[in-house]
Write a protein that holds these residues in place. Sequence first.
Motif, PDB file in Angstrom:
ATOM      1  N   PHE A   1     -15.539  51.347 -24.468  1.00  0.00           N
ATOM      2  CA  PHE A   1     -16.795  50.888 -23.834  1.00  0.00           C
ATOM      3  C   PHE A   1     -16.884  49.366 -23.999  1.00  0.00           C
ATOM      4  CE2 PHE A   1     -17.467  54.983 -26.030  1.00  0.00           C
ATOM      5  CZ  PHE A   1     -17.827  55.806 -24.983  1.00  0.00           C
TER       6      PHE A   1
ATOM      7  N   LYS B   1     -10.717  52.494 -17.238  1.00  0.00           N
ATOM      8  CA  LYS B   1     -10.493  53.933 -17.393  1.00  0.00           C
ATOM      9  C   LYS B   1     -11.660  54.555 -18.136  1.00  0.00           C
ATOM     10  CE  LYS B   1      -5.487  54.368 -17.513  1.00  0.00           C
ATOM     11  NZ  LYS B   1      -5.113  55.516 -16.772  1.00  0.00           N
ATOM     12  N   ASN B   2     -11.729  55.891 -18.023  1.00  0.00           N
ATOM     13  CA  ASN B   2     -12.657  56.657 -18.841  1.00  0.00           C
ATOM     14  C   ASN B   2     -12.084  56.700 -20.262  1.00  0.00           C
ATOM     15  OD1 ASN B   2     -14.151  58.778 -20.066  1.00  0.00           O
ATOM     16  ND2 ASN B   2     -14.542  59.631 -18.025  1.00  0.00           N
ATOM     17  N   VAL B   3     -12.929  56.495 -21.266  1.00  0.00           N
ATOM     18  CA  VAL B   3     -12.436  56.510 -22.652  1.00  0.00           C
ATOM     19  C   VAL B   3     -11.806  57.852 -23.016  1.00  0.00           C
ATOM     20  CG1 VAL B   3     -13.978  54.722 -23.578  1.00  0.00           C
ATOM     21  CG2 VAL B   3     -14.749  57.113 -23.509  1.00  0.00           C
TER      22      VAL B   3
ATOM     23  N   GLN C   1     -24.626  40.461 -29.122  1.00  0.00           N
ATOM     24  CA  GLN C   1     -23.306  40.527 -29.752  1.00  0.00           C
ATOM     25  C   GLN C   1     -23.049  39.359 -30.705  1.00  0.00           C
ATOM     26  OE1 GLN C   1     -21.137  41.292 -25.868  1.00  0.00           O
ATOM     27  NE2 GLN C   1     -20.245  42.894 -27.149  1.00  0.00           N
TER      28      GLN C   1
ATOM     29  N   ASP D   1     -12.998  50.244 -20.320  1.00  0.00           N
ATOM     30  CA  ASP D   1     -14.321  50.386 -19.709  1.00  0.00           C
ATOM     31  C   ASP D   1     -14.146  50.918 -18.285  1.00  0.00           C
ATOM     32  OD1 ASP D   1     -17.268  49.002 -20.550  1.00  0.00           O
ATOM     33  OD2 ASP D   1     -17.033  49.617 -18.466  1.00  0.00           O
ATOM     34  N   LEU D   2     -15.115  51.748 -17.876  1.00  0.00           N
ATOM     35  CA  LEU D   2     -15.073  52.346 -16.532  1.00  0.00           C
ATOM     36  C   LEU D   2     -15.431  51.352 -15.435  1.00  0.00           C
ATOM     37  CD1 LEU D   2     -17.123  55.688 -16.697  1.00  0.00           C
ATOM     38  CD2 LEU D   2     -14.743  55.414 -16.002  1.00  0.00           C
ATOM     39  N   HIS D   3     -16.209  50.347 -15.808  1.00  0.00           N
ATOM     40  CA  HIS D   3     -16.884  49.535 -14.791  1.00  0.00           C
ATOM     41  C   HIS D   3     -16.087  48.277 -14.462  1.00  0.00           C
ATOM     42  CE1 HIS D   3     -20.591  47.260 -13.325  1.00  0.00           C
ATOM     43  NE2 HIS D   3     -20.477  48.306 -12.541  1.00  0.00           N
TER      44      HIS D   3
ATOM     45  N   SER E   1     -22.580  53.084 -27.645  1.00  0.00           N
ATOM     46  CA  SER E   1     -22.119  53.397 -26.282  1.00  0.00           C
ATOM     47  C   SER E   1     -21.711  54.851 -26.100  1.00  0.00           C
ATOM     48  CB  SER E   1     -20.916  52.520 -25.934  1.00  0.00           C
ATOM     49  OG  SER E   1     -21.196  51.186 -26.168  1.00  0.00           O
TER      50      SER E   1
ATOM     51  N   TYR F   1     -30.229  52.223 -20.170  1.00  0.00           N
ATOM     52  CA  TYR F   1     -29.414  53.219 -20.876  1.00  0.00           C
ATOM     53  C   TYR F   1     -30.099  54.578 -20.848  1.00  0.00           C
ATOM     54  CZ  TYR F   1     -27.507  48.860 -22.584  1.00  0.00           C
ATOM     55  OH  TYR F   1     -26.961  47.606 -22.644  1.00  0.00           O
TER      56      TYR F   1
ATOM     57  N   ASN G   1     -22.475  49.449 -30.317  1.00  0.00           N
ATOM     58  CA  ASN G   1     -23.767  49.397 -29.636  1.00  0.00           C
ATOM     59  C   ASN G   1     -24.108  50.744 -29.020  1.00  0.00           C
ATOM     60  OD1 ASN G   1     -25.005  46.926 -30.281  1.00  0.00           O
ATOM     61  ND2 ASN G   1     -23.380  45.880 -29.155  1.00  0.00           N
TER      62      ASN G   1
ATOM     63  N   TYR H   1     -26.801  38.824 -22.499  1.00  0.00           N
ATOM     64  CA  TYR H   1     -26.514  39.989 -23.353  1.00  0.00           C
ATOM     65  C   TYR H   1     -25.629  39.567 -24.520  1.00  0.00           C
ATOM     66  CZ  TYR H   1     -24.693  44.563 -24.787  1.00  0.00           C
ATOM     67  OH  TYR H   1     -24.337  45.680 -25.520  1.00  0.00           O
TER      68      TYR H   1
END
Length: 287
Positions: free
Chosen positions: A66, A120-122, A38, A89-91, A139, A225, A137, A33
Motif C-alpha cells: 500500500f 499490483k494488488n498486495v 508521514q 500499490d493498486l493505484h 492500510s 477511507y 497507516n 499528505y
Amino acid sequence: MAARKPATSRRKPKPKAKQKPLTARTADRHVLYQRAVQAPETDARFYDRWFRKYAGRPLRVLREDFCGTAVLACHHVKRHPDNRAIGVDLHWPTLAWGRIHNVRPLLSAEQQTRLSLLQKNVLDVRRPLADAILALNFSYSVFMTRSDLLAYIKNCHRSLQPGGVLFLDAWGGPDVLVAKTDKTRHKGFVYEWEQRAYDPINHRIQCAIHFAFPDGSRLRSAFFYDWRLWTLAELRELFVEAGFTTVDVLWEGTDQKTGGGNGVFRKTVRGGMDEAWIAIVVGQKAK
Ligand SMILES: C[S@@+](CC[C@H](N)C(=O)[O-])C[C@H]1O[C@@H](n2cnc3c(N)ncnc32)[C@H](O)[C@@H]1O
C-alpha cells in the motif's frame, strides 16, 4: 596572492522567492499528505532498528505494501548501497506521482535501480522474498472480512525470508469511535482528520482527510477511507493463524505534557485504557 575583492563587488545573496500562500487551487494533496501524515526518514530508521532486534541482521530488502507515493521505500533505498525496496500499490496515478515527485528527486540513477514499484494488488505479490514487509497507516483495513485479512497476512508470510518480519500499525481506544474532526496546524495549511461514521455491528469506520487554507478555501475529502477497524486481539490471532511464530505488540508511550503519543514504542503484553492509542503488530517468520 589573489587580491581580495572589495566588499561592494560581492554578490548580494538572492532574496528568497516569497512563496505564495497555498490555496485549494494551487495545493497538491499528495504533498500535503506527506507533510502532515508521514515521516519517511524517521520511519525507515525506526523499522530498520526493530528489524535488527528481531532478525539480528540489517534490513536489506523491504517491501512497502500500500506504498502510495513510495516515499518510505525511497528513503530505505537511500540508507545503504545494498538496500532494495519493492513498493506495491493498486493505484497507477499515485505511483506515477511518486515517481515524479519522490523517486526522481530523491534517488540517483543507481539508487533507482534498487527500487521496484509494482502496480499490483498486495494479495498477488510474492517475489522477491523480502526481509521485512510494512503495511502502514492502517492500510490493510481495506480488508473487510476475517478471511480476506487472513489471506493477506498469509501472503505476507509466504513473501518473507526465513526470520523475516511483518509490521502492521493499528489504532484504537474510545476516542476513535467518536464522530469528530481533529485539526492540526501546519505551515501554510490545516490538516483535518474526520472520523465520520462507525458501525459497532460490523466495525466499519469511515474517515476523511481535508485540508484548509489561509484564504478560506478547502480541499474537502482529499482522501477518504472506508475501513474495518481491526482490534489488536484479532490481528494477533490472525498472525498466529497465518504461521508467524513470534507475534508481539509494540505499544506507544505517552507524552506527559500533551497526553498524546511520544513516538517511543516498547514491546508490551498489557495495554492501558488510553483514550486513543497507536500500536504496531510485529510478526516474525521462523528462522
Ligand atoms: C492510506 S494509503 C497509504 C499510503 C502510505 N503507505 C502511508 O503510509 O501513508 C493506502 C494506499 O493503499 C492502496 N491500496 C488499497 N488497496 C490495495 C490493494 N489491495 N493492493 C495494493 N494497494 C492497495 C491505495 O491505492 C492507496 O494508495
